[in-house]
Every structure is written in structure tokens, then in C-alpha cells.
Write an enzyme that holds these catalytic residues in place. Structure first.
Site, PDB file in Angstrom:
ATOM      1  N   LYS A 127       0.952  -1.164   0.133  1.00  0.00           N
ATOM      2  CA  LYS A 127       0.010   0.118  -0.109  1.00  0.00           C
ATOM      3  C   LYS A 127       0.923   1.389  -0.088  1.00  0.00           C
ATOM      4  O   LYS A 127       2.047   1.173   0.649  1.00  0.00           O
ATOM      5  CB  LYS A 127      -1.000  -0.023   1.099  1.00  0.00           C
ATOM      6  CG  LYS A 127      -0.437  -0.285   2.600  1.00  0.00           C
ATOM      7  CD  LYS A 127       0.583   0.605   3.174  1.00  0.00           C
ATOM      8  CE  LYS A 127       0.799   2.026   3.434  1.00  0.00           C
ATOM      9  NZ  LYS A 127       2.007   2.544   4.104  1.00  0.00           N
ATOM     10  N   TYR A 164      -4.391   4.215   6.206  1.00  0.00           N
ATOM     11  CA  TYR A 164      -5.081   3.424   7.273  1.00  0.00           C
ATOM     12  C   TYR A 164      -6.432   3.882   7.788  1.00  0.00           C
ATOM     13  O   TYR A 164      -7.315   3.161   7.954  1.00  0.00           O
ATOM     14  CB  TYR A 164      -4.012   3.276   8.523  1.00  0.00           C
ATOM     15  CG  TYR A 164      -2.811   2.242   8.048  1.00  0.00           C
ATOM     16  CD1 TYR A 164      -2.919   0.900   8.035  1.00  0.00           C
ATOM     17  CD2 TYR A 164      -1.875   2.906   7.329  1.00  0.00           C
ATOM     18  CE1 TYR A 164      -1.966   0.128   7.580  1.00  0.00           C
ATOM     19  CE2 TYR A 164      -0.546   1.962   7.283  1.00  0.00           C
ATOM     20  CZ  TYR A 164      -0.876   0.553   7.412  1.00  0.00           C
ATOM     21  OH  TYR A 164       0.309  -0.050   7.063  1.00  0.00           O
TER      22      TYR A 164
HETATM   23  P1  NAD Z   1      12.449   1.158   2.467  1.00  0.00           P
HETATM   24  O1  NAD Z   1      13.062   2.517   2.142  1.00  0.00           O
HETATM   25  O2  NAD Z   1      12.781   0.694   3.865  1.00  0.00           O
HETATM   26  O3  NAD Z   1      12.773   0.237   1.365  1.00  0.00           O
HETATM   27  C1  NAD Z   1      12.383   0.591  -0.035  1.00  0.00           C
HETATM   28  C2  NAD Z   1      13.265  -0.272  -0.785  1.00  0.00           C
HETATM   29  O4  NAD Z   1      12.913  -0.161  -2.114  1.00  0.00           O
HETATM   30  C3  NAD Z   1      14.800  -0.168  -0.573  1.00  0.00           C
HETATM   31  O5  NAD Z   1      15.456  -1.335  -0.495  1.00  0.00           O
HETATM   32  C4  NAD Z   1      15.433   0.605  -1.696  1.00  0.00           C
HETATM   33  O6  NAD Z   1      16.587  -0.008  -2.264  1.00  0.00           O
HETATM   34  C5  NAD Z   1      14.381   0.040  -3.021  1.00  0.00           C
HETATM   35  N1  NAD Z   1      14.397   1.112  -4.063  1.00  0.00           N
HETATM   36  C6  NAD Z   1      14.214   0.511  -5.322  1.00  0.00           C
HETATM   37  N2  NAD Z   1      14.144   1.505  -6.125  1.00  0.00           N
HETATM   38  C7  NAD Z   1      14.446   2.804  -5.515  1.00  0.00           C
HETATM   39  C8  NAD Z   1      14.237   3.957  -6.054  1.00  0.00           C
HETATM   40  N3  NAD Z   1      14.356   4.424  -7.196  1.00  0.00           N
HETATM   41  N4  NAD Z   1      14.517   4.784  -4.736  1.00  0.00           N
HETATM   42  C9  NAD Z   1      14.397   4.414  -3.679  1.00  0.00           C
HETATM   43  N5  NAD Z   1      14.568   3.156  -3.313  1.00  0.00           N
HETATM   44  C10 NAD Z   1      14.360   2.319  -3.968  1.00  0.00           C
HETATM   45  O7  NAD Z   1      10.723   1.340   2.407  1.00  0.00           O
HETATM   46  P2  NAD Z   1       9.847   0.725   3.147  1.00  0.00           P
HETATM   47  O8  NAD Z   1       9.466   1.087   4.342  1.00  0.00           O
HETATM   48  O9  NAD Z   1      10.123  -0.893   2.982  1.00  0.00           O
HETATM   49  O10 NAD Z   1       8.558   0.762   2.082  1.00  0.00           O
HETATM   50  C11 NAD Z   1       8.213   0.397   0.903  1.00  0.00           C
HETATM   51  C12 NAD Z   1       6.966  -0.047   0.539  1.00  0.00           C
HETATM   52  O11 NAD Z   1       6.285  -0.821   1.430  1.00  0.00           O
HETATM   53  C13 NAD Z   1       5.974   1.541   0.645  1.00  0.00           C
HETATM   54  O12 NAD Z   1       5.079   1.382  -0.467  1.00  0.00           O
HETATM   55  C14 NAD Z   1       5.360   1.364   1.838  1.00  0.00           C
HETATM   56  O13 NAD Z   1       4.030   2.196   1.733  1.00  0.00           O
HETATM   57  C15 NAD Z   1       5.063   0.111   2.035  1.00  0.00           C
HETATM   58  N6  NAD Z   1       5.010  -0.335   3.816  1.00  0.00           N
HETATM   59  C16 NAD Z   1       3.977  -0.916   3.934  1.00  0.00           C
HETATM   60  C17 NAD Z   1       3.867  -1.151   5.441  1.00  0.00           C
HETATM   61  C18 NAD Z   1       2.732  -2.122   5.965  1.00  0.00           C
HETATM   62  O14 NAD Z   1       2.534  -2.215   7.087  1.00  0.00           O
HETATM   63  N7  NAD Z   1       2.100  -2.434   5.107  1.00  0.00           N
HETATM   64  C19 NAD Z   1       4.992  -0.750   6.397  1.00  0.00           C
HETATM   65  C20 NAD Z   1       6.107  -0.205   5.524  1.00  0.00           C
HETATM   66  C21 NAD Z   1       6.159   0.184   4.312  1.00  0.00           C
END
Ligand code: NAD
Length: 371
Positions: free
Chosen positions: A138, A223
Site C-alpha cells: 500500500k 489506514y
Molecule cells: P524502504 O526505503 O525501507 O525500502 C524501499 C526499498 O526499495 C529499498 O530496498 C530501496 O533500495 C528500494 N528501491 C528501489 N528503487 C528505489 C528508488 N528508485 N528509490 C528508493 N528506493 C528504491 O521503504 P519501506 O518502508 O520498505 O517501504 C516500501 C513500501 O512498503 C512502501 O510502498 C510502503 O508504503 C510500504 N510499507 C508498508 C507497510 C505495511 O505495514 N503494510 C509498512 C512499511 C512500508
């Protein structure tokens, strides 16, 4: 009328009725209840090995019907670490340039896209074209137009598209939904959703409009949007919204800091919600109905979720949301199971249409009607 046992069996959580066990004791108990699972296993590759990807991978270690079998990342050192940690063979590792080749990989059934929001659309469509099922985090996309393209692409490719709505499998959430559906609360009248936290590092992608597609609304406000819909049990017919920005340096053009928004529902029920990146302790849902009420605080974090109603405390033990989510998504994809609250692309699209309307209401200052 369903009993508590029927209800837990329906959501696939009968083993969690054992009270007062720690999470790891519960895991052991659950696996000893299923000593020889020989049902279908969903083999999943994770795309985006960041913070949340890591949480999902760790949670999947305790799944019986879902298994991490591949990775997609732009960082070779991360791939190496994950290969060692999760025993992933070289042939199941891809980068963002070559992952279309997953088409010919029989070890991978589905790809879980866990990258920054604005990348989801293109990545999900590429996965669909490679003929693999997709689970997407999401917000599914950064607006409804993109969301619709994703839904259409997955339909055309005949693959399933699911959205990582982990709360749709959370036992206390589902118990309140059951009470509302079975009339125990009476007619629902009002929902309040408070979703927010103080965001740190100003250089992170969540504060970059191009990658995030917005600000707090896309990340955490969603949420309350999703919660308003599953707690009230209807789709809103109108939206009003007001934005405040106290720090325009940290929250640049296109990145919302705080938005208050209101919904009206066809039954006459109303909702009042807050989405923010600049206030802590905001993770609370409250549902008021003619004959009762329900409160969840925290309502959507990784838990333990706390819930109570006019009848008393909800005392289901804590489960790791992502473990249950992946077990359930395996059953949805491989066995056609119907979840109590939908987690498909259409469900993701409904939230995106409402987010579009919230932003429009902020921009115009007018009430926006939803079809
Ligand atoms: P994060 O920054 O920790 O991880 C993102 C990943 O994407 C990294 O490994 C990064 O290297 C990679 N990536 C690939 N291309 C990229 C670019 N062009 N720029 C930046 N990063 C790039 O983020 P996250 O917290 O893991 O969030 C990722 C997704 O998950 C988002 O859509 C977020 O909304 C979702 N999320 C959902 C929940 C949940 O509880 N459902 C919790 C956290 C995050």
C-alpha cells in the site's frame, strides 16, 4: 450466529485461541498443530529489500503455505546477504533491469512489490506481463488512474493482484467487523480514525513527492481511509478535507504534512479522520453505533493491537500480521479462498479513488462527491 471458534476457524487462526503464550510459544504451538503440512505452498520473490521487505521475509519464516524463494534488488550486496540468510539460489535472483525473465522461472509463483509508492505501477505491470501473481504494498499506486491500469493489466494477464492490507487478517479487527455485520452494535453512526507519527530523516523517499506520490496521506492516512470503510462497512459518498502545513521546508510542495478529512456514507453515517507526519501517538480507531461502540488503540501498527467494545476487552492473543497475511494470501492465490475483507486490486483502487478525492477537496476547498 457464529461462535468464537467458528470465527477463528474461518479466518484460519484456530491455533491462536491459546491464551497467555508468548509469540514464539504460539508459533511452536501452531506448527505442532500442523506437524505435516502437505498443502500447496506459494513461492514468493520479494522486490525491494528495504525495511518492510525485511519484516515480510522474517515473518514468512513461520509460514507453512508461503515460502520466500527469490529476490529482486538493485543492490548486489543485499542480494548476497539475503541469499545466505534465506537460502536463495543464484537462479532466483534478479535486478530491476532483468526481472522480466522471471517469466521462465518455475520456482516463483508470485512477486511481492515492496518499493517506493510511485514505482509500484510499472513494476506490477511488468510482473503481470511476466505471467506471475502480484502482491503490491500500500498505497497500490499514487492515484486511481494508475491503479486502474494495474488492475486492467493483471486481468489481461490472468494473474491475481493483491494489496498488502495486513489489517484485513488481524483478529481483533475482524472481531469488530463480525460484531458490526451481525448487528451486535446496531446501526453504525460515526467513525473516527487518527493516523500519524513524526517522520524523521528529511532526505528519505517518503518526503520526496516524486517517489511517494504525496505525503502522510499516502503512507499513513490511507489506514484511516481503509479503516473507515471496513469499520463502517460502506463506501463513502462524499469527502471534505482541510490541510495544514507547519513546516514547508521539511514538507515540500506535493508532500502533505497534516490533513483532516471527513466522509459521509449512504446510510447517513459520518467519519472524521486525521492524517499527519508531524504528531505522535496517533493510531486510534473509534466506531460509534446505535447500541454499542468499539475502540482500537493502537489500531494499525504491528501490534499488539488493543481493542475494546462496550462489552469489554477483546483478548485475542497477538499474531505476527505479516505471517498471517502471507498464509491467507497463499490460500487466496492458490486455493481461491475469499477473505472476509477484500485485499484485491479493486480494493486498492477504492482507496486510491478516495485519496484522489481528499486531495481534490484540499485543493478546491469544496465537498467532493464520489460515485
Ligand atoms: P524502504 O526505503 O525501507 O525500502 C524501499 C526499498 O526499495 C529499498 O530496498 C530501496 O533500495 C528500494 N528501491 C528501489 N528503487 C528505489 C528508488 N528508485 N528509490 C528508493 N528506493 C528504491 O521503504 P519501506 O518502508 O520498505 O517501504 C516500501 C513500501 O512498503 C512502501 O510502498 C510502503 O508504503 C510500504 N510499507 C508498508 C507497510 C505495511 O505495514 N503494510 C509498512 C512499511 C512500508
Amino acid at each position: 450466529m457464529s461462535t468464537r471458534r467458528d470465527f477463528l476457524q474461518k479466518i484460519g487462526l484456530s491455533a491462536i485461541t491459546i491464551p497467555f503464550l508468548t509469540e514464539s510459544e504460539q508459533m511452536k504451538e501452531q506448527s505442532s498443530n500442523n506437524p505435516k503440512y502437505d498443502g500447496p505452498v506459494l513461492r514468493v520473490a520479494i522486490m525491494g529489500l528495504g525495511g518492510y521487505g525485511t519484516i515480510v521475509a522474517e515473518a514468512m519464516k513461520n509460514c507453512k503455505s508461503a515460502k520466500l524463494t527469490g529476490v529482486i534488488s538493485g543492490t548486489p550486496s543485499k542480494i548476497k546477504n539475503w541469499q545466505a540468510k534465506y537460502n536463495i539460489p543464484e537462479k532466483n535472483c534478479y535486478n530491476y533491469e532483468n526481472f522480466d525473465a522471471v517469466k521462465n522461472n518455475p520456482d516463483i509463483d508470485a512477486i511481492y512489490v515492496i518499493t517506493p509508492n510511485s514505482l509500484h505501477k510499472e513494476q506490477v505491470i511488468r510482473v503481470a506481463k511476466a505471467g506471475k501473481h502480484v502482491i503490491c504494498e500500500k498505497p497500490m499506486a499514487i492515484n486511481a488512474k494508475e491503479g486502474q491500469e494495474m488492475v486492467d493489466a493483471c486481468k489481461k494477464a490472468n494473474v491475481k493482484l493483491l494489496v498488502g492490507y495486513r489489517m484485513h487478517f488481524e483478529p481483533k479487527t475482524l472481531e469488530i467487523i463480525r460484531m458490526r455485520k451481525e448487528g451486535e452494535l446496531g446501526k453504525t453512526l460515526f467513525f473516527q480514525g487518527l493516523s500519524g507519527f513524526v517522520i524523521g530523516d528529511p532526505t528519505q523517499w517518503r518526503l520526496n513527492a516524486k517517489l511517494a506520490g504525496g505525503g502522510a496521506m499516502m503512507d499513513i492516512g490511507i489506514y484511516s481511509i481503509n479503516g473507515a470503510r471496513y469499520m463502517i462497512g460502506e463506501e463513502p459518498s462524499w469527502v471534505t478535507a482541510q490541510e495544514t502545513k507547519t513546516d514547508p521546508v521539511k514538507f515540500k510542495e506535493g508532500v502533505d504534512e497534516t490533513i483532516q478529512f471527513q466522509f459521509g456514507f449512504p446510510s447517513g453515517a459520518v467519519a472524521s479522520c486525521l492524517s499527519t507526519y508531524n504528531m505522535n501517538n496517533l493510531d486510534r480507531f473509534f466506531l460509534d453505533a446505535e447500541n454499542g461502540w468499539a475502540e482500537m488503540w493502537p489500531s494499525t501498527n504491528y501490534g499488539p493491537i488493543m481493542g475494546r467494545t462496550n462489552k469489554g476487552e477483546l483478548n485475542y492473543p497477538h499474531v505476527t500480521h505479516q505471517t498471517v497475511q502471507m498464509e491467507e494470501m497463499s490460500a487466496i492465490i492458490l486455493q481461491g479462498k475469499k477473505p472476509i475483507v477484500p485485499v484485491d486490486g479493486e480494493e486498492g483502487l477504492r482507496d486510491l479513488k478516495i485519496i484522489d478525492a481528499v486531495y481534490e477537496a484540499v485543493r478546491t476547498g469544496k465537498k467532493v462527491m464520489l460515485k
